[in-house]
Design an enzyme around this catalytic site. Sequence first.
Site, short mmCIF file in Angstrom:
data_model
loop_
_atom_site.label_atom_id
_atom_site.label_comp_id
_atom_site.label_asym_id
_atom_site.label_seq_id
_atom_site.Cartn_x
_atom_site.Cartn_y
_atom_site.Cartn_z
N TRP A 269 0.81 -1.23 0.00
CA TRP A 269 0.00 0.00 0.00
C TRP A 269 0.84 1.27 0.00
O TRP A 269 0.31 2.36 -0.21
CB TRP A 269 -0.92 0.02 1.23
N LYS B 175 -2.31 -8.24 -7.88
CA LYS B 175 -3.08 -8.31 -6.62
C LYS B 175 -2.58 -7.14 -5.76
O LYS B 175 -1.57 -7.25 -5.08
CB LYS B 175 -2.80 -9.65 -5.93
N PRO B 176 -3.32 -6.02 -5.79
CA PRO B 176 -2.86 -4.86 -5.01
C PRO B 176 -3.19 -5.03 -3.52
O PRO B 176 -3.97 -5.90 -3.15
CB PRO B 176 -3.66 -3.70 -5.60
N GLY C 17 6.64 -6.29 -0.49
CA GLY C 17 5.93 -6.22 0.79
C GLY C 17 6.87 -6.59 1.92
O GLY C 17 8.09 -6.46 1.80
N GLU D 252 10.90 -8.01 -3.32
CA GLU D 252 11.34 -6.70 -2.82
C GLU D 252 10.74 -6.57 -1.43
O GLU D 252 9.55 -6.32 -1.27
CB GLU D 252 10.82 -5.58 -3.73
N LEU D 253 11.58 -6.75 -0.40
CA LEU D 253 11.05 -6.90 0.96
C LEU D 253 11.42 -5.72 1.86
O LEU D 253 11.75 -4.64 1.38
CB LEU D 253 11.54 -8.24 1.52
N ARG E 272 10.32 11.14 3.10
CA ARG E 272 9.60 10.89 1.85
C ARG E 272 8.49 9.90 2.18
O ARG E 272 8.71 8.92 2.89
CB ARG E 272 10.59 10.29 0.84
N SER F 45 15.84 5.97 -5.39
CA SER F 45 14.90 5.38 -6.37
C SER F 45 15.02 6.05 -7.72
O SER F 45 14.99 7.29 -7.81
CB SER F 45 13.47 5.52 -5.87
#
Length: 487
Positions: free
Chosen positions: A160, A184-185, A238, A260-261, A288, A451
């Site tokens: 999220w 699957k958001p 997540g 990506e944890l 941020r 990023s």
Amino acid sequence: MTALDDRPWMSTIPTDLYIGGNWRQAGRPDPIPVLDPATEQVLVTVADASPEDGIAAVDAAAAALPGWAAASPRHRSDVLMRAFALMTERREQLAELIVLENGKALADARGEVAYAAEFFRWYAEEAVRAAGTVQTAPAGTNNILVLRQPIGVAVLVTPWNFPAAMATRKIGPALAAGCTVVLKPATETPLTAFAIVALLEEAGVPPGVVNCVTTRSAGSVVKAMVDDPRVRKLSFTGSTEVGRRLLATAAETVVSCSMELGGNAPFLVLADADLDTAVAGAMLAKMRNGGSACTAANRFYVHASIEREFASRLSVAMSRLRVGNGLDAGVDVGPLVNAPTRDKVAELVTGALDGGAAVLSGGSAPDRPGFFYTPTVLGEVPADASILREEIFGPVAPVVPFDTVDEAIALANDTEYGLVSYVYTGDLAQGLAVSERLDSGMVGLNRGVVSDPAAPFGGTKQSGVGREGGHEGMLEYLESKYIAVGW
Ligand code: NAP
């Protein structure tokens, strides 16, 4: 009256499942409420998919795979470039939608939409550059030809905290490579995902190439899809805890995984750092997204000779931030996404204070509706405090002094995570030498943000497996096929 009533265009955002190019109702009857974290009011409800709905989405993705994989790279590139243009054109509406369901400040949401759109542009450019290789076998007997082929149907599970960017960072390279996907958001932020999926359809993505399911039973729906032998890729962003479970699930069918944890980023300020630059970088690295970022600086290690001055300047900067509804003008920090996330931040602060830490600014949740927490700086944090070991995911900065660079590096690396580290120093050679010794997939050297769609994003240790973004990001969706050729 909710914030959605003020924005009639938002009633056009779909709330059903998107499968095979159709918006359709879920097999389960009770829709899922989506909350505005600034007011705790229900914005809308969205469909609650069953495992059977998940399989229907895999059916659609599998049916669309041969056609999309065979589409010319130029065609796939053009579709993604149109998606970039549409997303850029709708930046303001998408940003407001993100604020409504996620809570972040509008400026952060605008930044996220721009960042998210760039993944479509970058992978539109990469789509036509999936080059293979050819070489002569060392024995000279034949040639070694390596082709890059789409890996197949991919299941994409997103969090999220960046509801747009985490989706486009996966969809962009998957579509560029010729894969079809089921997204699957996160349950907290489904609307942004639906808006992006609708935009992709408008950009010319054929039915079945992108599918999207929302569910309150993530475990069983994702497992049903990953257990399906037609699914060949699982890309997850997540928590490390859920990532571990998904790796075990994927082992059953030997599905390729990109993970990506979580993170626990150290922020090192060496004795020769320019303090103004370091504090400005600290504010970016910490604040941020209101601190809800996997890249958020979690622990500030500052040379003892400047630690007090750094902590004092950081406290001033943090206490100047305006906390409020992310949609309101002038607000810098919105609420956290939900009550458990806010309560975890409060617990970590209380634990540190119980162990002897001191509040330098903030230190509490304001008494108002919404999941707010005041930007906080803590000093004298004990070495064994949970706040130094666990991902805070909120606006709290613990500051700890160190004496030698070796000690700072040892403290920084003393974690099971390895996503990103930050180093501030006036000596670039020293900064590079320290960066080499930091056990993380990324380092911000005199930079508070790492990023970039053009760079390989990802972690070492329990922060993940694989990379997203850059050229590497597309390789995650390509299989190498070796053909031994005699000619
Ligand atoms: P999360 O609880 O792990 O959830 C992430 C996604 O996984 C959501 O879509 C969630 O669905 C789903 N999920 C939950 N349990 C599942 C299960 N058993 N099987 C399959 N899917 C499951 O993480 P979060 O709280 O949303 O996000 C915060 C975490 O993400 C932090 O740890 C942060 O560091 C990490 N993160 C990492 C990166 C990176 O690039 N390394 C970027 C952003 C965030 P529901 O919403 O329905 O629970």
